[in-house]
Design a protein around this motif. Structure first.
Motif, mmCIF file in Angstrom:
data_model
loop_
_atom_site.group_PDB
_atom_site.id
_atom_site.type_symbol
_atom_site.label_atom_id
_atom_site.label_comp_id
_atom_site.label_asym_id
_atom_site.label_seq_id
_atom_site.Cartn_x
_atom_site.Cartn_y
_atom_site.Cartn_z
ATOM 1 N N LEU A 64 -25.090 -35.052 23.965
ATOM 2 C CA LEU A 64 -24.379 -33.510 24.111
ATOM 3 C C LEU A 64 -23.889 -33.282 22.496
ATOM 4 O O LEU A 64 -23.609 -32.231 21.917
ATOM 5 C CB LEU A 64 -23.213 -33.655 24.291
ATOM 6 C CG LEU A 64 -23.080 -34.350 25.946
ATOM 7 C CD1 LEU A 64 -21.826 -34.252 26.590
ATOM 8 C CD2 LEU A 64 -23.984 -32.982 26.342
ATOM 9 N N ARG A 65 -24.131 -34.486 21.305
ATOM 10 C CA ARG A 65 -23.259 -34.458 20.097
ATOM 11 C C ARG A 65 -24.224 -34.065 18.861
ATOM 12 O O ARG A 65 -26.100 -33.505 19.157
ATOM 13 C CB ARG A 65 -23.274 -35.925 19.928
ATOM 14 C CG ARG A 65 -22.823 -36.156 18.154
ATOM 15 C CD ARG A 65 -22.412 -38.048 18.724
ATOM 16 N NE ARG A 65 -23.315 -38.759 17.873
ATOM 17 C CZ ARG A 65 -23.838 -38.942 16.699
ATOM 18 N NH1 ARG A 65 -22.709 -38.755 15.555
ATOM 19 N NH2 ARG A 65 -25.169 -39.477 16.193
ATOM 20 N N VAL A 66 -23.820 -32.852 18.202
ATOM 21 C CA VAL A 66 -24.413 -32.607 17.150
ATOM 22 C C VAL A 66 -24.311 -33.721 15.792
ATOM 23 O O VAL A 66 -23.552 -33.700 15.442
ATOM 24 C CB VAL A 66 -23.948 -31.539 16.960
ATOM 25 C CG1 VAL A 66 -24.127 -30.384 15.291
ATOM 26 C CG2 VAL A 66 -23.533 -30.083 17.940
ATOM 27 N N LYS A 67 -25.610 -33.517 15.525
ATOM 28 C CA LYS A 67 -25.200 -35.259 14.398
ATOM 29 C C LYS A 67 -25.491 -34.235 13.267
ATOM 30 O O LYS A 67 -25.790 -32.834 12.967
ATOM 31 C CB LYS A 67 -27.400 -35.345 14.651
ATOM 32 C CG LYS A 67 -26.919 -36.095 14.628
ATOM 33 C CD LYS A 67 -29.463 -36.872 13.969
ATOM 34 C CE LYS A 67 -29.797 -37.482 13.662
ATOM 35 N NZ LYS A 67 -30.748 -36.972 12.937
ATOM 36 N N PRO A 68 -24.291 -35.030 12.569
ATOM 37 C CA PRO A 68 -23.849 -34.538 11.303
ATOM 38 C C PRO A 68 -24.863 -33.889 10.633
ATOM 39 O O PRO A 68 -25.919 -34.990 10.696
ATOM 40 C CB PRO A 68 -23.211 -35.524 10.860
ATOM 41 C CG PRO A 68 -22.265 -36.226 12.205
ATOM 42 C CD PRO A 68 -23.600 -36.226 12.811
ATOM 43 N N GLY A 69 -25.118 -33.115 9.875
ATOM 44 C CA GLY A 69 -26.241 -32.622 8.667
ATOM 45 C C GLY A 69 -27.271 -31.965 9.187
ATOM 46 O O GLY A 69 -27.957 -31.340 8.336
ATOM 47 N N SER A 70 -27.313 -32.111 10.436
ATOM 48 C CA SER A 70 -28.338 -31.516 11.561
ATOM 49 C C SER A 70 -28.285 -29.786 11.644
ATOM 50 O O SER A 70 -26.934 -29.826 11.520
ATOM 51 C CB SER A 70 -28.304 -31.664 13.196
ATOM 52 O OG SER A 70 -27.465 -31.868 13.582
#
Ligand code: AMP
Ligand code: MG
Length: 314
Positions: free
Chosen positions: A17-23
């Motif tokens: 569920l996590r939005v990868k930082p920088g994506s």
């Protein structure tokens, strides 16, 4: 206290569920609102119960340790399920340690301050959990989709430059960095609803008299801006999912699944803080023993045979 296996299971559960930082997020392509991780509703209900129990325990320890605070920010489109999520997730916790703030159209007084002012005033204290039902992220969502909101903010011309939205993303990231550096953890949840499920929920609100109050004509008008919101959410998620305060996109078409996710996210954060009951030192323990002796000496005859007292005699 949760064992290592539970900790690992929860961490694995929330990872997708996590939005990868920088994506770079494109909501429509990257996240499925109907996802339920192959889970059956019955298993889900059981899991939510475990989550609620763990939450109660960790909340008590968070309050006792009194060094960290937790802020959960809930964002969603109308009918996304924010209210129900809060009700379910927080059902077992001590109301003294939880504060829910709902943010509506800003008041005259709020508009007379910088845009983060009203949110800063509602931050959790150490030892507390705060929930924002809508949050400072409205300042780059509804305010962006409907620029007349920005006009009402009375900004001086130099604060309305061409990079306004990027400046706000940066300011929000910096503010959150400041908070996390000071012991306040953020749990940022976007309840991701499909347009079709929103249609169904609106119809229910119209058809069921006890749900009528939840519906307004403005909701239909907002629905007309669906694509603008998807775009604003996508950009916001891309720009403000940071290593210190990542976003989680929670599939919201199945209410029960969304609630489990929200609960797991909160529990995961508390487990990571791992607050402990403070241990009293030698001197304080000695004072406790002395106080106990005094209290026991005061007891009327026969009270020492009280089964509780007998069991706890040191
Ligand atoms: P609800 O959460 O359904 O009670 O509605 C609250 C309303 O307040 C929504 O229509 C939001 O778009 C609106 N709102 C929340 N924050 C802001 C903001 N910062 N500026 C303008 N409107 C806002
Ligand atoms: Mg509403």
């Amino acid at each position: 206290m949760a064992d290592k296996q539970t900790v690992r299971r929860i961490a694995e559960f929330i990872e997708p569920l996590r939005v990868k930082p920088g994506s770079r997020v494109r909501l429509a392509k990257d996240f499925d609102p109907g996802f339920k991780g192959g889970m059956k509703k019955r298993e889900g209900v059981e899991l939510l119960r475990t989550g609620v129990e763990l939450l109660a325990e960790y909340q008590a320890r968070l309050a006792a340790q009194d060094t960290h605070g937790v802020l959960m920010c809930l964002q969603a489109l109308d009918a996304g399920g924010k209210d129900g999520t809060i009700r379910h997730v927080m059902s077992g916790v001590n109301p003294q340690g939880v504060h829910v703030s709902s943010f509506k159209v800003p008041s005259i007084e709020e508009l007379d301050h910088d845009y983060l002012w009203r949110y800063a005033a509602r931050l959790p204290a150490r030892g507390d959990i705060a929930i924002f039902n809508r949050s400072h992220y409205e300042e780059v969502l509804v305010v962006r989709v409907h620029p007349e909101n920005l006009d009402r903010q009375k900004l001086p011309p130099e604060a309305r430059g061409p990079d306004l939205w990027h400046d706000r993303y940066r300011e929000i990231n910096d503010w959150e960095r400041h908070l996390t550096d000071n012991g306040f953890r953020l749990v940022k949840v976007f309840l991701n609803l499909s347009k079709e499920e929103q249609r169904r929920r609106f119809l229910k609100r119209i058809d069921l008299p006890e749900k009528n109050w939840k519906f307004s004509a403005a909701d239909i008008r907002e629905r007309g801006y669906w694509d603008d919101y998807q775009k604003a959410f996508s950009e916001m998620l891309s720009a403000t999912s940071t290593p210190w305060a990542p976003w989680y996109v929670v599939p919201a078409d199945h209410k029960w699944f969304a609630r489990i996710c929200a609960s797991a996210l909160l529990v995961h954060t508390l487990m990571d803080i791992d607050p402990q009951y403070p241990e009293v030192g030698k001197k304080a323990r000695k004072a406790l023993r002395a106080a106990k002796r005094d209290l026991e000496d005061e007891a009327p005859k026969g009270a020492a045979r009280d089964p509780y007292a007998a069991r706890h005699r040191r």
